[in-house]
Design an enzyme around this catalytic site. Structure first.
Site, short mmCIF file in Angstrom:
data_model
loop_
_atom_site.label_atom_id
_atom_site.label_comp_id
_atom_site.label_asym_id
_atom_site.label_seq_id
_atom_site.Cartn_x
_atom_site.Cartn_y
_atom_site.Cartn_z
N ALA A 18 54.88 24.93 -15.67
CA ALA A 18 55.15 24.59 -14.27
C ALA A 18 53.91 24.70 -13.35
O ALA A 18 52.86 25.19 -13.79
CB ALA A 18 56.27 25.63 -13.87
N ARG A 65 47.85 32.66 6.23
CA ARG A 65 48.36 31.38 5.47
C ARG A 65 49.76 30.99 5.55
O ARG A 65 50.54 32.11 5.49
CB ARG A 65 47.80 31.67 4.08
CG ARG A 65 47.91 30.42 2.99
CD ARG A 65 47.14 30.96 1.71
NE ARG A 65 48.33 31.84 0.97
CZ ARG A 65 47.93 32.25 -0.53
NH1 ARG A 65 47.07 31.87 -1.01
NH2 ARG A 65 48.96 33.21 -0.93
N PHE A 72 56.49 27.81 -20.03
CA PHE A 72 55.48 28.29 -18.98
C PHE A 72 54.93 27.16 -18.33
O PHE A 72 54.08 27.34 -17.36
CB PHE A 72 54.26 29.07 -19.70
CG PHE A 72 54.84 30.20 -20.49
CD1 PHE A 72 54.63 31.53 -19.88
CD2 PHE A 72 55.15 30.17 -21.58
CE1 PHE A 72 54.90 32.70 -20.31
CE2 PHE A 72 55.61 31.56 -22.25
CZ PHE A 72 55.58 32.52 -21.62
N ASP A 89 53.35 32.89 3.77
CA ASP A 89 53.23 34.17 3.00
C ASP A 89 54.23 35.33 3.51
O ASP A 89 54.02 35.57 4.80
CB ASP A 89 51.79 34.62 3.18
CG ASP A 89 50.80 34.13 2.24
OD1 ASP A 89 51.33 33.85 1.19
OD2 ASP A 89 49.62 34.27 2.31
N HIS A 129 44.02 32.13 -6.09
CA HIS A 129 44.58 33.56 -6.17
C HIS A 129 43.42 34.77 -5.74
O HIS A 129 42.43 34.48 -5.98
CB HIS A 129 44.98 33.96 -7.77
CG HIS A 129 46.40 32.83 -7.78
ND1 HIS A 129 46.27 31.85 -8.73
CD2 HIS A 129 47.58 32.99 -7.32
CE1 HIS A 129 47.30 31.27 -8.75
NE2 HIS A 129 48.17 31.93 -7.97
N TYR A 186 58.19 25.02 -4.26
CA TYR A 186 57.86 25.84 -5.50
C TYR A 186 58.95 26.81 -5.79
O TYR A 186 59.66 26.65 -6.79
CB TYR A 186 56.66 26.52 -5.25
CG TYR A 186 56.42 27.47 -6.54
CD1 TYR A 186 56.30 27.06 -8.09
CD2 TYR A 186 56.08 29.05 -6.22
CE1 TYR A 186 56.26 27.87 -8.90
CE2 TYR A 186 55.95 29.67 -7.45
CZ TYR A 186 55.94 29.20 -8.78
OH TYR A 186 55.83 30.07 -9.66
#
Ligand code: UDP
Length: 322
Positions: free
Chosen positions: A73, A281, A71, A284, A187, A139
């Protein structure tokens, strides 16, 4: 024993809470983005870096590790565009080091946290695992590169893996002990809840001219405990040999727009948000919604917590800091 790399982070710590009920758990985390207070006391904790063989080697020598769940990252799209080196170094190079040490110690089961960002801008309304992967930011690319490495390692070295492509993880553990705690927070759901707690003046809606019913982006929000349960099913399938090399989407199969998420937060919290309409943004896609039929058909998993439960659990956790 199961090694959970990044077990002090948001999704890792929620997975550990479920996994300790079934298995001995060893957590490796360097605490750069993880939180020491999120570490379950029933797990063994080693502070260290997955990119450092000197940290990894002794762990694999000392503990009887059956599988590794990874996990650890970096996961912010915008940051990955600004600083791609950071993403390729940690998400790709360090993962390669982890895989190398695993293979050296003959540990051949691996669960990998991947992402909807591997799909880029999807052509379909509902994304399937065999939809085209064409990530639009470092990413997503860093995760797809590791997926490709895993395919090759399976063939060449017999490494067995399950790749789990998460859509929008959200919510908090039912115990109220752990939740989403990023710094800085980017988020949507935690930002809305922080605003409704008075910690921010407003919530911005990034883009109102997308080709969606209300003009705002649509995402597939999935409760972090549903995600954790999917990992356990995937792990069991690897350990008992039912699966050797698989990729699954993890989502709710339902899309909610930014406006709908804000309205649901207002309903759950019984508070009114100050909404600011803002520019789009960068990076997206308008709509990201998963089909999770494959994992349901093959492993029997499906998300069972809806958006109100996701927001309700997150609210309980955020309120604790009020
Ligand atoms: N979003 C927004 N305002 C915010 C943060 C996010 O309108 O302050 C939007 C964002 O543009 C995206 C959705 O909310 O369409 C979910 O964004 P988040 O960063 O939570 O997750 P992502 O989909 O980027 O992984």
């Amino acid at each position: 024993m199961i090694l959970v790399v990044g077990g002090a982070g948001y999704i890792g710590s929620h997975l550990v809470k479920e996994l300790v009920e079934k298995e001995e758990v060893l957590i490796l985390d360097n605490l750069t983005t993880g939180h020491v207070e999120a570490i379950d006391s029933r797990a063994v904790f080693v502070e260290g870096d997955l990119g450092n063989e000197e940290d990894l080697d002794p762990i694999f020598s000392k503990y009887p590790i059956k599988a590794v769940m990874h996990f650890a990252a970096f996961s912010l799209v915008g940051e990955s565009v600004q600083d791609p080196y950071k993403y390729y170094e940690n998400n790709v190079a360090n993962t390669l080091t982890l895989l190398k040490v695993m293979l050296k110690h003959k540990v051949k089961n691996f669960i990998f946290s991947s992402t909807a960002a591997t799909y880029g801008i999807p052509e379909e309304e509902i994304i399937l695992e065999n939809s085209i992967t064409s990530p639009i930011n470092p990413y997503g690319k860093s995760k797809l590169i590791v997926e490709q490495i895993l395919t090759d390692f399976h063939q060449a070295y017999g490494l067995n893996y399950v790749v789990l492509r998460y859509f929008n993880a959200a919510g908090a553990h039912i115990s109220g002990e752990i939740g989403e705690n990023h710094d800085p927070e980017t988020h949507l759901i935690p930002l809305i809840l922080q605003h409704l707690l008075g910690e921010r003046d407003s919530i911005s809606v990034f883009g109102t001219d997308y080709p969606t019913a209300d003009g705002t982006c649509i995402r597939d929000y999935i409760h972090v405990t549903d995600l954790a349960e999917a990992h356990i099913q995937a792990l069991e399938a690897l350990l008992d040999g039912r699966k050797e090399a698989e990729t699954y989407n993890l989502g709710n199969g339902l899309g909610y727009s930014v406006k709908e998420v804000i309205e649901t937060c207002e309903k759950v919290t019984e508070r009114k948000a100050n909404v600011v309409l803002a520019e789009r943004r960068a990076g997206d896609p308008a709509r990201l919604v998963a089909s999770s039929d494959k994992i349901f058909n093959e492993l029997g998993w499906k998300a069972v917590r809806n958006l109100e439960e996701i927001i309700g659990s997150a609210w309980e956790w955020h309120k604790k800091g009020e």
